[in-house]
Design an enzyme around this catalytic site. Structure first.
Site, PDB file in Angstrom:
ATOM      1  N   ARG A   1      -9.916   3.309  -2.949  1.00  0.00           N
ATOM      2  CA  ARG A   1      -8.764   2.764  -2.240  1.00  0.00           C
ATOM      3  C   ARG A   1      -8.660   3.429  -0.874  1.00  0.00           C
ATOM      4  NH1 ARG A   1      -7.095  -1.747  -3.853  1.00  0.00           N
ATOM      5  NH2 ARG A   1      -5.099  -1.381  -2.805  1.00  0.00           N
TER       6      ARG A   1
ATOM      7  N   ARG B   1       0.822  -1.205   0.000  1.00  0.00           N
ATOM      8  CA  ARG B   1       0.000   0.000   0.000  1.00  0.00           C
ATOM      9  C   ARG B   1       0.864   1.266   0.000  1.00  0.00           C
ATOM     10  NH1 ARG B   1      -5.492   0.139   0.710  1.00  0.00           N
ATOM     11  NH2 ARG B   1      -6.008  -1.958   1.308  1.00  0.00           N
TER      12      ARG B   1
ATOM     13  N   HIS C   1     -18.848  10.953   0.462  1.00  0.00           N
ATOM     14  CA  HIS C   1     -19.277   9.618   0.894  1.00  0.00           C
ATOM     15  C   HIS C   1     -20.801   9.544   0.789  1.00  0.00           C
ATOM     16  CE1 HIS C   1     -19.083   5.825   2.996  1.00  0.00           C
ATOM     17  NE2 HIS C   1     -20.102   6.231   3.738  1.00  0.00           N
TER      18      HIS C   1
ATOM     19  N   GLU D   1     -25.129  14.859  -4.744  1.00  0.00           N
ATOM     20  CA  GLU D   1     -23.663  14.898  -4.658  1.00  0.00           C
ATOM     21  C   GLU D   1     -23.113  15.879  -5.678  1.00  0.00           C
ATOM     22  OE1 GLU D   1     -21.681  11.111  -4.724  1.00  0.00           O
ATOM     23  OE2 GLU D   1     -23.270  10.139  -3.585  1.00  0.00           O
TER      24      GLU D   1
ATOM     25  N   LEU E   1     -11.012   6.052   8.363  1.00  0.00           N
ATOM     26  CA  LEU E   1     -11.888   5.961   7.187  1.00  0.00           C
ATOM     27  C   LEU E   1     -13.222   6.699   7.390  1.00  0.00           C
ATOM     28  CD1 LEU E   1     -12.114   4.465   4.380  1.00  0.00           C
ATOM     29  CD2 LEU E   1     -13.455   2.751   5.606  1.00  0.00           C
TER      30      LEU E   1
HETATM   31  C1  GRF Z   1     -20.489   8.313  -5.329  1.00  0.00           C
HETATM   32  O1  GRF Z   1     -21.717   7.857  -4.831  1.00  0.00           O
HETATM   33  C2  GRF Z   1     -19.594   8.740  -4.209  1.00  0.00           C
HETATM   34  O2  GRF Z   1     -20.272   9.260  -3.114  1.00  0.00           O
HETATM   35  C3  GRF Z   1     -18.936   7.455  -3.814  1.00  0.00           C
HETATM   36  O3  GRF Z   1     -18.751   6.740  -5.008  1.00  0.00           O
HETATM   37  C4  GRF Z   1     -19.691   7.189  -5.986  1.00  0.00           C
HETATM   38  C5  GRF Z   1     -18.904   7.656  -7.147  1.00  0.00           C
HETATM   39  O4  GRF Z   1     -19.692   7.976  -8.256  1.00  0.00           O
HETATM   40  N1  GRF Z   1     -17.731   7.715  -3.074  1.00  0.00           N
HETATM   41  P1  GRF Z   1     -19.038   8.701  -9.509  1.00  0.00           P
HETATM   42  O5  GRF Z   1     -17.848   7.867  -9.958  1.00  0.00           O
HETATM   43  O6  GRF Z   1     -18.624  10.087  -9.084  1.00  0.00           O
HETATM   44  O7  GRF Z   1     -20.113   8.703 -10.546  1.00  0.00           O
END
Ligand code: GRF
Length: 196
Positions: free
Chosen positions: A99, A69, A117, A182, A152
């Site tokens: 990762r 890692r 997240h 998002e 995490l």
């Molecule tokens: C999203 O739901 C984000 O919150 C999570 O992984 C997904 C990624 O989606 N960490 P994308 O690749 O941005 O379409």
């Protein structure tokens, strides 16, 4: 102009939303940063094609080529820092980057590393957040933008969006309702962070 570097592993729809925000016509609405590069740990990540079509530098640092890692994270940090003339991008943005990063990597980018997240943290850290929210009978779900710390999904929260859980929802239908939010909160949170 501040340089930001985006790390992806898959579709990259959040990456695309950030790129759109950085290219808005209206200066006042524009994210005041340049997406210097998009880096993926997976050669097949769909988001790489989109970034290339947008004329953004892309790079693959394949985690499978590294035994440890730490070695992967070191190569990744070198790749990231090369995309800023001063070797210090203003922000490193995790956008569906799958990762877990080492404490050394996180320390190197302290205060400059953000993640999104797909849950209302501190609920549902880790994977399969939407199914777990459904199984728990949650009436709301959502997403969280946070600074990354060594633990995490546990850094200081910068922004959250909540959506209702509707009767008949599946993990997929809930995920698509959440990801729409998002795309709204991630560019806005990045803009606020860059403004200090
Ligand atoms: C999203 O739901 C984000 O919150 C999570 O992984 C997904 C990624 O989606 N960490 P994308 O690749 O941005 O379409």
């Amino acid at each position: 102009m501040k340089n930001i570097v985006i790390l992806i592993s898959g579709t990259g729809s959040n990456m695309a939303a950030i790129v759109r925000a950085a290219r808005r016509e209206n200066w006042e609405q524009r994210l005041q940063a340049r997406v210097a590069a998009v880096i993926s740990n997976r050669p097949q990540a769909g988001g790489l094609v989109h970034a290339q079509e947008q004329g953004i530098a892309t790079e693959v640092v394949d985690h499978r080529s590294f035994g440890e890692r730490e070695a992967f994270d070191q190569a990744l940090a070198q790749a990231i820092d090369r995309h800023d003339p001063g070797g210090r991008p203003a922000l490193v943005v995790l956008a569906g980057f799958m990762r877990v990063l080492t404490p050394g990597f996180v320390a190197h980018y302290e205060g400059r590393l953000v993640n999104i997240h797909p849950s209302l943290l501190p609920a549902f850290t880790g994977l399969h957040t939407h199914q777990r929210a459904l199984d728990a009978g949650c009436r709301v779900a959502g997403a969280t933008v946070h600074l990354v710390t060594a633990e995490l999904d546990n850094g200081p929260i910068l922004a959250q969006a909540a959506v209702p859980v509707l009767p008949g929802d599946t993990a997929d239908s809930l995920a698509s309702r959440v990801v729409t939010q998002e795309h709204r909160i991630y560019p806005a949170a990045i803009a606020a962070l860059l403004r200090g």
